[in-house]
Design an enzyme around this catalytic site. Structure first.
Site, short mmCIF file in Angstrom:
data_model
loop_
_atom_site.label_atom_id
_atom_site.label_comp_id
_atom_site.label_asym_id
_atom_site.label_seq_id
_atom_site.Cartn_x
_atom_site.Cartn_y
_atom_site.Cartn_z
N GLN A 159 24.54 34.10 -50.84
CA GLN A 159 24.95 32.87 -51.51
C GLN A 159 24.66 31.63 -50.66
O GLN A 159 23.90 30.74 -51.06
CB GLN A 159 26.45 32.92 -51.82
N GLU B 92 39.45 32.77 -42.44
CA GLU B 92 40.18 34.00 -42.12
C GLU B 92 40.56 34.06 -40.65
O GLU B 92 41.36 34.90 -40.24
CB GLU B 92 39.35 35.24 -42.50
N LYS C 179 35.15 37.87 -36.55
CA LYS C 179 34.68 36.50 -36.65
C LYS C 179 35.28 35.61 -35.56
O LYS C 179 34.67 34.62 -35.13
CB LYS C 179 35.02 35.94 -38.03
N THR D 282 35.06 31.14 -40.26
CA THR D 282 35.74 31.35 -41.53
C THR D 282 37.22 30.98 -41.46
O THR D 282 37.83 31.03 -40.38
CB THR D 282 35.63 32.84 -41.94
N ASP E 254 17.03 42.62 -37.46
CA ASP E 254 18.41 43.05 -37.67
C ASP E 254 19.27 42.48 -36.55
O ASP E 254 18.86 42.49 -35.38
CB ASP E 254 18.49 44.57 -37.69
N LEU E 255 20.47 41.99 -36.89
CA LEU E 255 21.36 41.45 -35.87
C LEU E 255 21.76 42.49 -34.82
O LEU E 255 22.15 42.14 -33.71
CB LEU E 255 22.62 40.87 -36.52
N GLY F 201 20.80 35.94 -43.08
CA GLY F 201 21.60 35.98 -44.31
C GLY F 201 21.03 35.07 -45.39
O GLY F 201 21.75 34.58 -46.25
N LEU G 164 24.11 33.06 -40.84
CA LEU G 164 24.96 33.28 -42.01
C LEU G 164 25.07 34.76 -42.35
O LEU G 164 25.78 35.12 -43.30
CB LEU G 164 24.38 32.52 -43.23
N TYR H 41 37.82 41.86 -40.27
CA TYR H 41 36.80 40.83 -40.48
C TYR H 41 37.17 39.55 -39.72
O TYR H 41 36.34 38.98 -39.01
CB TYR H 41 36.69 40.53 -41.98
N GLN I 83 28.90 41.08 -42.35
CA GLN I 83 29.64 41.91 -43.30
C GLN I 83 30.77 40.99 -43.73
O GLN I 83 31.74 40.80 -43.01
CB GLN I 83 30.17 43.17 -42.63
N SER I 84 30.64 40.37 -44.89
CA SER I 84 31.48 39.23 -45.24
C SER I 84 32.61 39.54 -46.21
O SER I 84 33.29 38.62 -46.67
CB SER I 84 30.62 38.10 -45.82
#
Length: 335
Positions: A12, A125, A151, A123, A56-57, A8, A78, A147, A81-82
């Site tokens: 960002q 979340e 995670k 995260t 690729d993961l 990643g 990092l 998501y 699919q965020s």
């Protein structure tokens, strides 16, 4: 000289982390997925200082090859699919990337470079529907989106690899962190980029979902520093990284407009709420019910006391400066 491998890396967080590690003398490797054209994204300005490895993961052999090539001392995962909203539309893809992809990477590390230190991007979340705020490392998890659920699996499998296989594996439970490099699909960047477009006469109105949602917002540059600190400790652990303050989406939007020279007042309630420019009387913000999530997370607030005490971590960018940087950057880009 230490070697670091970042998945990643073009996003960002990956770009800020790459800058940080390069400043500390690391040799930096980054994972990228093959596309029709190579796009370095947020690391274009430092791409000549990074060794990019294709992989690729979801492709375990490619991760084994990447670890063999990079021989990293530290691995930062990092990639994900965020976007929470997209996870409701693509739950299977989200699970494959955000959950199973982490197992592939951990297995590659265990097989090729078991002494590498591993960081997993968890995260806020994970907490989702928890209302006993602020949340710390002992708060029970209650994810409210595909998501968040994916995670959560990644978070627990990271801890399991530490306890069962002896991998130095850490997880950073990072609350919302934004920046000038945030993707436009995220609400904060949607706000600042649309405000900039309105400023330049290229848009008329900003449409948002739930304005009352509260989030704990910090700057990404501060948060990647916490990632690095976690892998410098004697023992691996989980850490919550947050500012300890919440702001509503409404407050974020109001401040963004103010930074661009607008003074908006809010009228109406719920789906009928609008933001009106006090000078022109124009409606600059509307609520669009289509942007509400199937399961809303109303409040996310973190307690980073452990990180402050054990890592010595403190944020440096305050909320007002965060919004100001994002608005100024987007106005400059359009100008």
């Amino acid at each position: 000289m230490k070697r670091a491998f970042i998945t990643g890396i073009t996003g960002q967080d990956g770009s800020y982390l790459a800058e940080l590690l390069l400043s500390k003398g690391y040799t930096v490797y980054g994972l990228y997925r093959r596309k029709s054209s190579l796009d370095f994204g947020n690391v274009a300005h430092i791409a000549h200082r990074i060794t990019m490895i294709e992989g690729d993961l979801l492709d375990y052999p490619s991760l084994v090859a990447a670890i063999k090539e990079s021989r990293p001392d530290e691995v930062y995962n990092l990639a994900a699919q965020s976007f929470v909203g997209a996870s409701f539309r693509q739950p299977v893809a989200t699970a494959e990337i955000d959950a199973l992809g982490v197992v592939h990477l951990l297995e590659a590390i265990r097989s090729v470079k078991p002494d590498a230190r591993f960081y997993q991007a968890s995260t806020s979340e994970l907490f989702g529907g928890v209302y006993d705020t602020p949340c710390n490392e002992e708060t029970p998890f209650y994810p409210r989106s595909p998501y968040g659920v994916a995670k959560l699996y990644a978070h627990w499998i990271t801890k399991n690899y530490r306890e069962n296989y002896g991998v130095f594996a850490c997880a950073g439970i990072l609350f919302n962190h934004e920046s000038e490099r945030r993707g436009k699909e995220f609400v904060t960047r949607k706000i600042t980029s649309t405000v900039a477009a309105i400023k330049h006469g290229e848009a008329e109105c900003l449409e948002l979902g739930n304005l009352s949602s509260k989030r704990d917002w910090g700057h990404a540059a501060d948060y990647v520093r916490a990632m690095w600190l976690m892998l410098q400790q004697e023992r691996p652990a989980e850490f919550v990284i947050a500012t300890g303050e919440t702001r509503t989406v409404r407050e974020f939007a109001e401040l963004a407009f103010r930074k661009a020279g607008y003074d908006i007042r809010f009228e109406g309630e719920g789906e009928n709420e609008v933001g009106i420019d006090s000078k022109s009387g124009k409606i600059l913000l509307r609520v669009n019910p289509a942007f509400f999530r199937p399961a809303e997370v109303n409040v996310l607030l973190g307690d980073s006391s452990k990180a402050k005490n054990e890592l010595g971590w403190e944020r440096e960018v305050m909320f007002s400066e965060l919004v100001s940087r994002m608005v100024s950057s987007d106005i400059k880009k359009l100008g």
